[in-house]
Design a protein around this motif. Sequence first.
Motif, PDB file in Angstrom:
ATOM      1  N   ASN A  66       5.143  -3.478 -31.914  1.00 59.96           N
ATOM      2  CA  ASN A  66       4.884  -4.684 -32.604  1.00 59.96           C
ATOM      3  C   ASN A  66       3.815  -4.211 -34.090  1.00 59.96           C
ATOM      4  O   ASN A  66       2.494  -3.644 -33.254  1.00 59.96           O
ATOM      5  N   HIS A  79       0.578 -18.722 -27.896  1.00 60.79           N
ATOM      6  CA  HIS A  79       0.815 -17.175 -27.531  1.00 60.79           C
ATOM      7  C   HIS A  79       0.249 -16.535 -26.353  1.00 60.79           C
ATOM      8  O   HIS A  79       1.239 -16.336 -25.423  1.00 60.79           O
ATOM      9  N   THR A 108      -0.787 -13.805 -33.995  1.00 59.09           N
ATOM     10  CA  THR A 108       0.174 -15.301 -34.577  1.00 59.09           C
ATOM     11  C   THR A 108       0.378 -16.007 -36.505  1.00 59.09           C
ATOM     12  O   THR A 108       1.033 -16.444 -36.967  1.00 59.09           O
ATOM     13  N   ASN A 142       4.974 -15.009 -33.499  1.00 58.75           N
ATOM     14  CA  ASN A 142       4.969 -14.755 -32.285  1.00 58.75           C
ATOM     15  C   ASN A 142       5.176 -15.518 -31.690  1.00 58.75           C
ATOM     16  O   ASN A 142       4.327 -15.174 -30.531  1.00 58.75           O
ATOM     17  N   GLU A 157       5.899  -5.563 -26.365  1.00 57.34           N
ATOM     18  CA  GLU A 157       4.859  -5.367 -28.148  1.00 57.34           C
ATOM     19  C   GLU A 157       4.653  -4.339 -28.162  1.00 57.34           C
ATOM     20  O   GLU A 157       3.705  -4.311 -29.298  1.00 57.34           O
TER      21      GLU A 157
END
Lengths: 478, 478
Positions: A436, B173, A392, B150, A433
Amino acid sequence: MSFQELETILHPRSVAVVGASVNTFSFGYSYAHHLVEYGFKGPIYLVNPNYPEIVGLKTYPSVRDIPGPVDFAISCVNASQVTAMLEDLAEKNVKCVHLYTARFSETGRQDAAELEQTVLTLARRKGIRLIGPNCMGVYYPQMGLSFGFNLPKDSGPAGMISQSGGGASGFVHLASLRGIRFSKVISYGNGLDLTECDYLDYFIQDRETKIVLLYVEGVKDGRRFFDTLSRAARVKPVIVMKGGRGQAGSRMTFSHTASLAGSFPVWEALVKQAGAVSAGDFDELIDLTVAFRFLPQVTGKRVGVIGGGGGPSVIAAEECEESGLEVIPIPQDMRKELKDRGVNIWDWISNPVDLSIVAGSGVTDIDMLHLMGKHPAFDILMANVNEWVFMTLASDERFLGMKNQVKNHISLRDTYPKPFVVIFGERGVITGEQDNWRWKVIAEAREELIGAGMATFPTFRRAAIAVRKVQEYFAGLD
Amino acid sequence: MSFQELETILHPRSVAVVGASVNTFSFGYSYAHHLVEYGFKGPIYLVNPNYPEIVGLKTYPSVRDIPGPVDFAISCVNASQVTAMLEDLAEKNVKCVHLYTARFSETGRQDAAELEQTVLTLARRKGIRLIGPNCMGVYYPQMGLSFGFNLPKDSGPAGMISQSGGGASGFVHLASLRGIRFSKVISYGNGLDLTECDYLDYFIQDRETKIVLLYVEGVKDGRRFFDTLSRAARVKPVIVMKGGRGQAGSRMTFSHTASLAGSFPVWEALVKQAGAVSAGDFDELIDLTVAFRFLPQVTGKRVGVIGGGGGPSVIAAEECEESGLEVIPIPQDMRKELKDRGVNIWDWISNPVDLSIVAGSGVTDIDMLHLMGKHPAFDILMANVNEWVFMTLASDERFLGMKNQVKNHISLRDTYPKPFVVIFGERGVITGEQDNWRWKVIAEAREELIGAGMATFPTFRRAAIAVRKVQEYFAGLD
């Protein structure tokens, strides 16, 4: 059975797959495929009257048509065909048959149980040893034997004996992601002829195996088992996981491997008395293997912790404590050293070290680890990489600092002889993801740690439980 | 504080970030970035005298230079600058300041604690409410407020109050990967002005919030807390996780959020008495949220299980049982129905259903789930997708069957009103697997289940513990 006898069985000069198949859905296909894919060195004989070739190899209509000698056979035929197959294999002087074939006594049916006894009697008369029935057999990557796709082709010091086959192949896969490699894994199902005791006896002497793992649902001869286990545990760490602890689990072991599970508390006491280590589930079995494999001897319980952020540090402290480790306060002389070095949080910093406190303070988490590494008050070091919080966070710089941290952890482990454990979260990656960059950096950092032989665990709780049990094991050796 | 007052605070018409920054390493950058990225609708005022623009927005040299009214301010300045900032913000009639700013009483230092009190006194005099200090503040995706990259931009029925900020953002998350979406999350750190009770009071009335999660390290007014908690738990499920349970954890809560943690057993008893549900760690907090979010009311303890393979079925049985669920034998009338349908394993099959037994038997695992779904003896259904074993399997056909299974599970959930839980393993994916089709199929299958609103859990143990607690919660409501 002697060590030498099983050693010979596990080093066959040739292997036959009886009931090999072109159906990629079947294990008759899989076992043939693996012999090629994992590079078995000797002749591979595939038996199937309906196809001229399977996985690129010539097939033979029957066992009797195999031109050369056969040392080891894998049976993928139906239960009803096993006796005829054994007669044929006896003609080839085969030493051992792995019966992947199932539907014997585990069905609970009298005719199937009788057939199983007939198979045993016949095998004994013909001098053929049996692995199984109702099991995955042997994974021995160095010999080119495998029972699963996607399992490592290189080997390592863990040896496993597992009554469950699916459990074993899944376990090898999961453990491999934590850096564990295996000498040999033997899944033995109903244990009709060779039992867990034969395999344990073998692993006691096997030089390729330094740690022994055992998943067992029930044993037929309790006295022999605990005698063998005690002997094994004196020679190398043995980690035992019992399937079939409660009522429903016990009932289930019968239909799975025809095992009568027995009382679990009695079992646990005996495992402990034997000097072995008990694991509660497959995750703990992996954690204990990681701890024995990658940590030096754990000589005490006092742990110094880098907890990540504030909340995670609080949780880390209590999970260590609840497992019986001691999260001691920062010693006064260490505080004084911090003060003398002009560290502006010398009086505030705690154990666990909270990363949001040290940030910008004049000491880094790595400095704190070095201080705890050289201080005699700490027996064990633990650091949290906290990947879930990292996911995050924003910037490359901040985030990529994780890669430096990993390098520092590895060098720290090499500097101090203390057990050093890294907590590195795991979670299911979602398909979106794949590209990512955060996920890639995290995965690479974890792989670097694991590749360097660090003991990594997904949570503090799991790490603390494993480390505490390993500490108890070493304390018991004194 | 009244519901309406906090409701107004959480719906600011304009937001200022004081101490906004171009340094992507800093939270002064992050908060500015999030307001743009998450689509805050009103004016965004960034305050920094050193840069003309940040994240593409004009900046103002000081708060007093902001042209329009300011409802809500996020403070990223140093602790020493907070009082001056509050004076300035008071001129703008700001209603609430989120103090991301830390280094107050949690340092344990007298001067910092005194400064904190000065800040509180000043804020009270000026009529400014404070969130924090030493916290991440507000994640309210529908308003365009976020405290992490995110994190989902869509919202859902879970509301969270968290004393820890890093804990909260990591938690959001991780929970999002299990299908949980949030109405609002408030991280409140030291709780200097507004406390967990104010937020709890708010969530009782907040219609966007159906389930309340609380991570708390310590409460300042125990009587008020348990009174508020009791009122909240009568209205909607409240799941409470306590940080600082043991000695080391308690010590740690002080340096984290200046909380005095208190006795944990007393705490747990009071949470239970209040009718709330206690979670032991962040994983369990997620599991309980999944269970409350996606399951219908759990009315009993008798569970029917599809266990995957043999070993995993044994383990599944005992993990359910150890959590207090009842893994009942297959009822006689169900066996008879199987026999009447000519199923050749009618007498052998057990609960849990072992997939290696049903294979080729005339019934599938899905048939068995339907039988258990319609049979009154079963209160709960559980099925294991067993991804770790699948990773070691070969053929596309066999493997892709998983996708059909997932569709069947979803349709089965829609057919029977019983709670239906799916166990779907998680593990750290390694970078080399990005192109492995097995991994992709597994990830897609899991995402399909989660996207369809199924209650999925990574292990039987975690599922069983959560389901059992939810069953106890509903039993307590009667």
